[in-house]
Design a protein around this motif. Structure first.
Motif, PDB file in Angstrom:
ATOM      1  N   UNK A 118      39.374  32.142  34.659  1.00 20.93           N
ATOM      2  CA  UNK A 118      39.905  33.431  35.120  1.00 20.93           C
ATOM      3  C   UNK A 118      41.047  33.191  36.106  1.00 20.93           C
ATOM      4  N   UNK A 119      41.991  32.375  35.695  1.00 22.14           N
ATOM      5  CA  UNK A 119      43.108  32.001  36.555  1.00 22.14           C
ATOM      6  C   UNK A 119      44.074  33.173  36.718  1.00 22.14           C
ATOM      7  N   UNK A 120      44.716  33.215  37.882  1.00 25.36           N
ATOM      8  CA  UNK A 120      45.708  34.247  38.149  1.00 25.36           C
ATOM      9  C   UNK A 120      46.998  33.879  37.436  1.00 25.36           C
ATOM     10  N   UNK A 121      47.524  34.804  36.661  1.00 24.20           N
ATOM     11  CA  UNK A 121      48.762  34.539  35.940  1.00 24.20           C
ATOM     12  C   UNK A 121      49.938  34.522  36.903  1.00 24.20           C
TER      13      UNK A 121
ATOM     14  N   UNK B  16      42.486  31.495  41.318  1.00 21.94           N
ATOM     15  CA  UNK B  16      41.667  32.208  40.342  1.00 21.94           C
ATOM     16  C   UNK B  16      41.044  33.421  41.017  1.00 21.94           C
ATOM     17  N   UNK B  17      40.521  34.318  40.210  1.00 22.87           N
ATOM     18  CA  UNK B  17      39.921  35.536  40.747  1.00 22.87           C
ATOM     19  C   UNK B  17      38.509  35.727  40.208  1.00 22.87           C
TER      20      UNK B  17
ATOM     21  N   UNK C  46      44.795  22.973  43.388  1.00 27.52           N
ATOM     22  CA  UNK C  46      44.219  22.908  42.047  1.00 27.52           C
ATOM     23  C   UNK C  46      44.259  24.284  41.388  1.00 27.52           C
ATOM     24  N   UNK C  47      44.363  24.347  40.070  1.00 27.35           N
ATOM     25  CA  UNK C  47      44.451  25.642  39.369  1.00 27.35           C
ATOM     26  C   UNK C  47      43.306  26.594  39.708  1.00 27.35           C
TER      27      UNK C  47
END
Length: 295
Positions: A291-294, A279-280, A274-275
C-alpha cells in the motif's frame, strides 16, 4: 573470582565493527568511483532500519503519554454498526477466542467518545466503519509513527521486543529479557481489556466498557508506562552504542524527524528511506509493503 559478578559472562556479544567491516576504508574524500558509491549506498540501506528504530525510541521517550485510549483498538476491530460490512478481523476470532460482550456493547463502547489510537500498525485491522471514529485519522502513513507514537501506548511497549531483536547478537541478553517481560505485561493488559474472553488462557478481564474498568485500565497503563520507561531508555542507549561502533560517524548524521522528514547533518547525507516507510494504512487495507504512496 567466581564471586565477582562483573567477571561473569552472560551470553555472547559480537563486535559490530568487525561484522559490518568498519575497518575497510572508503578511500580518499575525492574517491568517487562506482564501487565506493555502491558500498556507501549499501551501507546507508543497512543503517536505515537502525536509524528508524532509534528515532522511534527517542521520539517516544520525548512524547507526552495519552492515558484515555483504554485499549479501544481491539474494540474497533470488532465494530459492526447496522448496515455496515462485517469487520474483517471477525473471521479470525469466530472459531478461536469468543467475544465476552455483545456486538451492541462493542458498538456502544466504540461510539461513546470515539477512538484515540496513536499506534499506526493497529489502524489497518480496524473495521472500515471504525476508521472515521479515530481522532488521529482514518488513514495514517508510516511516517506518522514518528509524531504519534507515545509512551502510554501498550502496543509501543510490545514493539520494544521487535526493536530489541533487531540488535540480536549485539545487545545484552539481560536487556532483551527485561524487554520481553515488559512486552508480555503489555500484551496481557491488551488482551484483558479487549472484548474477547481469553480467561481460558489464564488471563483476567478489564471491563473497559464500564467506568470502573476504565479506571483500572488507566492505573495499570500508568504503572506499565513507568516500568517500560527505563527499559526503553536502555534500549535507546544500546542502539546508539551499537551504531557508533558499527558504522563510520559520517554515515550516522542522518535522522528521521517527527514531521516525517529524513534529514542529514552538516556533513552527512539524509538516511536511506525504504519504500515501506512511504506507505499508508487504512482500515481493512493492504499491508504496508502493498500500500505504497504513489509519488
Amino acid at each position: 573470582n567466581d564471586d565477582d559478578e562483573s567477571q561473569q559472562l552472560h551470553g555472547i556479544l559480537y563486535n559490530p565493527a568487525v561484522f559490518y567491516n568498519r575497518h575497510i576504508p572508503f578511500g580518499d574524500d575525492d574517491d568517487d568511483d562506482d564501487d565506493t558509491k555502491e558500498r556507501r549506498n549499501q551501507l546507508l540501506k543497512t543503517i536505515a532500519p537502525f536509524q528508524w528504530y532509534s528515532s522511534i525510541l527517542q521520539t517516544t521517550l520525548a512524547s507526552d503519554p495519552i492515558l484515555h485510549c483504554y485499549g479501544l483498538h481491539e474494540w474497533a476491530m470488532q465494530y459492526h454498526p447496522l448496515n455496515a460490512p462485517p469487520p474483517p478481523s471477525a473471521k479470525y476470532q469466530s472459531n478461536n477466542v469468543p467475544l465476552r460482550v455483545s456486538r451492541d456493547i462493542i458498538n456502544q463502547t466504540v461510539e461513546r467518545k470515539g477512538i484515540r489510537c496513536t499506534h499506526v500498525d493497529a489502524l489497518r485491522f480496524f473495521a472500515p466503519a471504525a476508521g472515521p471514529l479515530n481522532h488521529h485519522g482514518a488513514t495514517l502513513e508510516r511516517m506518522d509513527q514518528l509524531r504519534l507514537e507515545q509512551k502510554g501506548c501498550v502496543h509501543a511497549h510490545m514493539d520494544l521486543l521487535k526493536i530489541a531483536l533487531k540488535l540480536q547478537g549485539f545487545v545484552d541478553s539481560r536487556l532483551v529479557g527485561d524487554v520481553l517481560e515488559v512486552a508480555l505485561k503489555a500484551r496481557t493488559l491488551d488482551v484483558e481489556a479487549s472484548p474477547y474472553d481469553a480467561t481460558g488462557y489464564g488471563v483476567g478481564i478489564v471491563p473497559i466498557e464500564t467506568n470502573e474498568g476504565r479506571k483500572i485500565y488507566r492505573e495499570r497503563q500508568i504503572s506499565l508506562m513507568r516500568e517500560a520507561e527505563p527499559v526503553r531508555e536502555r534500549l535507546a542507549d544500546a542502539y546508539d552504542g551499537f551504531m557508533r561502533l558499527a558504522f563510520e560517524e559520517e554515515l550516522l548524521g542522518g535522522h528521521f524527524s517527527t514531521d516525517g522528514s529524513a534529514g542529514g547533518g552538516s556533513n552527512a547525507a539524509p538516511p536511506y528511506v525504504a519504500p515501506e516507510r512511504l506507505a499508508k494504512a487504512q482500515p481493512g487495507g493492504l499491508p504496508w509493503r502493498k500500500n505504497l504512496i504513489e509519488s
